[in-house]
Design a protein around this motif. Structure first.
Motif, short mmCIF file in Angstrom:
data_model
loop_
_atom_site.label_atom_id
_atom_site.label_comp_id
_atom_site.label_asym_id
_atom_site.label_seq_id
_atom_site.Cartn_x
_atom_site.Cartn_y
_atom_site.Cartn_z
N LEU A 63 -5.87 2.55 1.30
CA LEU A 63 -5.02 1.95 2.32
C LEU A 63 -3.65 1.73 1.71
CD1 LEU A 63 -7.27 -0.71 4.15
CD2 LEU A 63 -6.24 1.35 5.16
N ASP A 64 -2.66 2.47 2.16
CA ASP A 64 -1.35 2.39 1.54
C ASP A 64 -0.30 2.86 2.55
OD1 ASP A 64 0.27 1.74 -0.57
OD2 ASP A 64 -0.72 3.09 -1.97
N ASP A 65 0.89 2.30 2.47
CA ASP A 65 1.97 2.65 3.37
C ASP A 65 2.65 3.93 2.88
OD1 ASP A 65 4.11 2.81 5.08
OD2 ASP A 65 5.22 1.16 4.16
N VAL A 66 2.35 5.06 3.52
CA VAL A 66 2.95 6.33 3.12
C VAL A 66 3.92 6.85 4.18
CG1 VAL A 66 1.08 7.00 1.58
CG2 VAL A 66 0.95 7.62 4.01
N THR A 67 4.32 5.96 5.12
CA THR A 67 5.32 6.34 6.12
C THR A 67 6.58 5.48 6.03
OG1 THR A 67 4.37 4.84 7.78
CG2 THR A 67 3.56 7.12 7.74
#
Length: 493
Positions: free
Chosen positions: A430-434
């Motif tokens: 779960l990680d912010d890649v946007t």
């Protein structure tokens, strides 16, 4: 044969399918330290990047040599279009690709040289070092404005005669609270090496000390030591603590047991170690938003808690334990299985619920959310298809009553199909890649008979959605589909 724990799962499945016979020792898995940094950012553009590997890929004809792949984030998430692919034959990368090295068997990120770009610690746990067949190796590859580079340094084993599998597990954090990235490194013994103050570009650390939690070293041919290392601030004092998953020391084989080691101004303090719920993969994140990191451990094989209670293992479906943090460290604990509340599915033999897990804030409400995988879940008569479950955080902790999501390759608009031994959920992230401040979901699988794949499922700001989902296959990032590469089975912490 010594294999990374997730690689062992998939390889053993392949052996079952082909009739082969493989023996291995279970080794560590990984889960993100959600209280340390929001995401890895190797090119400094403010958008999260995903580092993964194909640790058993062929390289220049060498079996299980290993390949590391970085998928760079963008406004539309991760894809094969923007990537870096590195092996030990890449100019500047320490070492040389050889049979069995498993380059990328473990990964951890932090800005180790303080230049504003995250760097990647890469373990090759079965690297042959001189005459030491399973000595192990650890390298740091430097980030830059162009992303992860082939430039790197070797972090040599300081005591090669004392253990094997150097770098088989690593964790990055700030254990002394000085604002500089530190690195904890495990091996087959119970001694963990702690590098504080980061590294120069020549590979010189600020300092090096050791810490020895009360876990079992490798004995009788088994490479134990730590099964997994997880970094996060549990007591809210601004210093990173370490959770060590391992085996207790009072029996020949031992039962799985975990310990919390608090960070102090002089590093980690093993004398203050406290026993936790058992589990062989752990993540840390603030689920209830109180400012303290909560410890989430997945138990999917034989284990006993500190009170002697035997817990459900993979044969009984698996279990996740959540131990909430407090100013004095670990506090109240609750258990979650597929029989808990409205959690999808049921605790069935061999599901492996809790095999992998991760934490991140999907909807930006300040509560860390939890994804749990069950890669050997049977679906619609398909054996070991695999599924993942997303449970949302709240002021009262993990919400197991409502709002839960589950995803499989048979879920509408998720790429692919449920197929035998896909093992959807060999790793999860779960990680912010946007760059929108909300965590997206990445799922590794054993797609295409072990070639491997990464499935991207974005956050829509409130939930994980299948709109805009895509799959990144091994072939699309030039991982050779020879043998069992297992692309996407290891994600960086």
């Amino acid at each position: 044969m010594h294999l990374h724990r997730r690689l062992a799962l998939a390889t053993a499945t392949a052996a079952a399918l082909t009739g082969g016979l493989l023996t291995f020792t279970a080794a560590p898995a990984t889960a993100a330290d959600s209280t340390r940094v929001a995401h890895a950012d190797f090119n400094g553009d403010g958008i999260g990047d995903l580092a993964t590997s194909a640790a058993t890929a062929y390289v220049s004809g060498h079996k299980n040599a290993g390949t590391v792949v970085v998928l760079y984030g963008s406004k539309t998430g991760v894809s094969a279009a923007k990537r870096t692919v590195l092996t030990q034959n890449t100019p500047g990368v320490p070492g040389t690709a050889e049979d069995g090295d498993e380059f990328g068997g473990i990964l951890a990120y932090a800005d180790f040289n303080h230049d504003g770009y995250d760097d990647l610690a890469v373990g090759s746990p079965q690297e042959k070092v001189g005459n030491d067949v399973d000595g192990g190796a650890l390298a740091i590859l430097w980030g830059s404005k162009n992303g992860l580079t082939g430039k790197g340094v070797d972090i040599p084993d300081p005591a090669p005669a004392s253990h094997d599998f150097w770098g088989e597990n690593v964790a990055a954090g700030d254990f002394d609270g000085d604002g500089k990235a530190d690195l904890a490194v495990g091996n087959s013994s119970s001694t963990i090496y702690l590098y504080r103050g980061g590294f120069t570009t020549a590979g010189t650390p600020g300092s090096r000390t050791t810490v020895k939690p009360p876990i079992q070293s490798g004995t009788g041919g088994y490479a134990y030591g730590p099964l997994h290392l997880t970094a996060g601030d549990v007591n809210g004092d601004g210093r990173t603590d370490l959770v060590v998953d391992g085996y207790e020391t009072n029996t020949d084989y031992g039962w799985n047991t975990n310990y919390w080691l608090p960070g102090t101004p002089s590093g980690l303090d093993a004398s203050a170690a406290r026993a936790l719920k058992s589990g062989v993969v752990t993540g840390i994140g603030d689920i209830n938003g109180d400012g303290y990191g909560d410890i989430v451990s997945g138990a999917d094989w034989d284990a006993k808690d500190s009170d002697g209670t035997t817990v459900p293992d993979a044969h009984d479906g698996g279990r996740v334990s959540v131990t909430y943090g407090s100013a004095s460290g670990p506090a109240a604990t609750t258990d979650i299985t597929q029989d808990t509340g409205s959690v999808p599915g049921a605790s069935e033999k061999g599901d492996n619920f809790g095999w992998e897990l991760d934490l991140g804030d999907v909807n930006g409400d300040g509560y860390q959310d939890l994804v749990v995988s069950a890669p050997m879940e049977d679906l619609g008569g398909v054996t070991d298809a695999g599924m993942v479950t997303v449970l949302y955080g709240s002021a009262s902790g993990v919400n197991t009553a409502s709002g839960i999501q589950s995803f499989a390759q048979s879920t509408a608009d998720v790429p692919g199909d449920d197929e035998k031994s896909d093992l959807f959920g060999t790793d999860v992230k779960l990680d912010d890649v946007t760059g929108d401040g909300k965590a997206d979901l990445m799922v590794g699988s054993f797609e295409n008979n072990g070639a491997g794949a990464v499935t991207y499922l974005p956050s829509d700001g409130t939930r994980i959605t299948t709109t805009g989902s895509r799959v990144v296959s091994a072939g699309s990032v030039w991982v050779l589909p020879i043998g069992i590469p297992q692309f996407g089975s290891v994600f960086a912490d």
